[in-house]
Design a protein around this motif. Structure first.
Motif: not given
Length: 210
Positions: A87-90, A106-110
């Motif tokens: 949901d945050d990605v969206a 996604v890389g920021t989250i990783a």
């Protein structure tokens, strides 16, 4: 600008690195942030992520959106980002205040999760990075823009280590730009008015605190 040195003499009489140009935002960044040794782990994480978003773009594009990035990514709080869901990605993909690139989001989250793993096992993300230069900024001695490397043996080693930890968009060129920005290396041209100032900041010696 001097074609031989890559320096720009500004109306205030100060010689600056060519890349600062005349944009007031860029000049302020050059004069107050770039090359200043940064030892706060969270600030280092933020800058590394922003440099990853820069890939394929100009830094001024990111710099002028930095406030938007900070708002969108909870002030670059790794603990908050590590909990992000699809949901945050969206949400972020619909945020016009940032660069809407899914792979980089996604890389920021990783990267946030990797940051927390490094912090948890000690002595922390700042020490993890600064140990590559033995706690002291490397001092560049370039007198012209053509003498400044785009990557180095050290940036290649840091890149490999970051990838192994789970970070994305941390190739050797991106890492070297990151090193320049956060003062792991002082790459202001020798004739730039900021070179001696940043060199002096690097004389404090190794910082072995978390």
């Amino acid at each position: 600008m001097s074609a031989e040195t890559g320096l720009i003499i500004h109306p205030d009489g100060c010689p600056r690195c060519w890349w600062a140009g005349l944009d007031p935002v860029y000049v302020a960044y050059h004069d107050t942030e770039w090359g200043v040794p940064e030892r706060d782990g969270r600030a280092l994480y933020e800058k590394l992520i922003l440099d990853g978003f820069q890939a394929g773009l100009s830094w001024i594009t990111i710099l002028k959106r930095r406030d938007g990035f900070r708002r969108a990514f909870d002030g670059f709080d790794p603990e908050a980002i590590a909990r992000y869901t699809e949901d945050d990605v969206a949400r972020l993909m619909n945020d016009a205040g940032i660069i809407r690139n899914r792979a980089k989001i996604v890389g920021t989250i990783a990267g946030a999760r990797a940051f927390l793993r490094i912090e948890d096992r000690g002595p922390g993300f700042s020490r993890f990075l600064w140990d590559f230069v033995e706690g002291r900024p490397l001092q560049g001695g370039a007198r012209s823009r053509v003498e400044i490397a785009t990557e180095t043996e050290v940036s290649r080693r840091i890149s490999k280590a970051l990838k192994a930890e789970g970070f994305a968009f941390v190739g050797p060129t991106i890492v070297h730009a990151f090193m320049q920005a956060v003062g792991l290396v002082n790459d202001h041209l020798v004739g730039c008015h900021r070179h001696p100032a940043c060199a002096a900041l690097g004389q404090d010696g190794p910082d072995r605190s978390r």
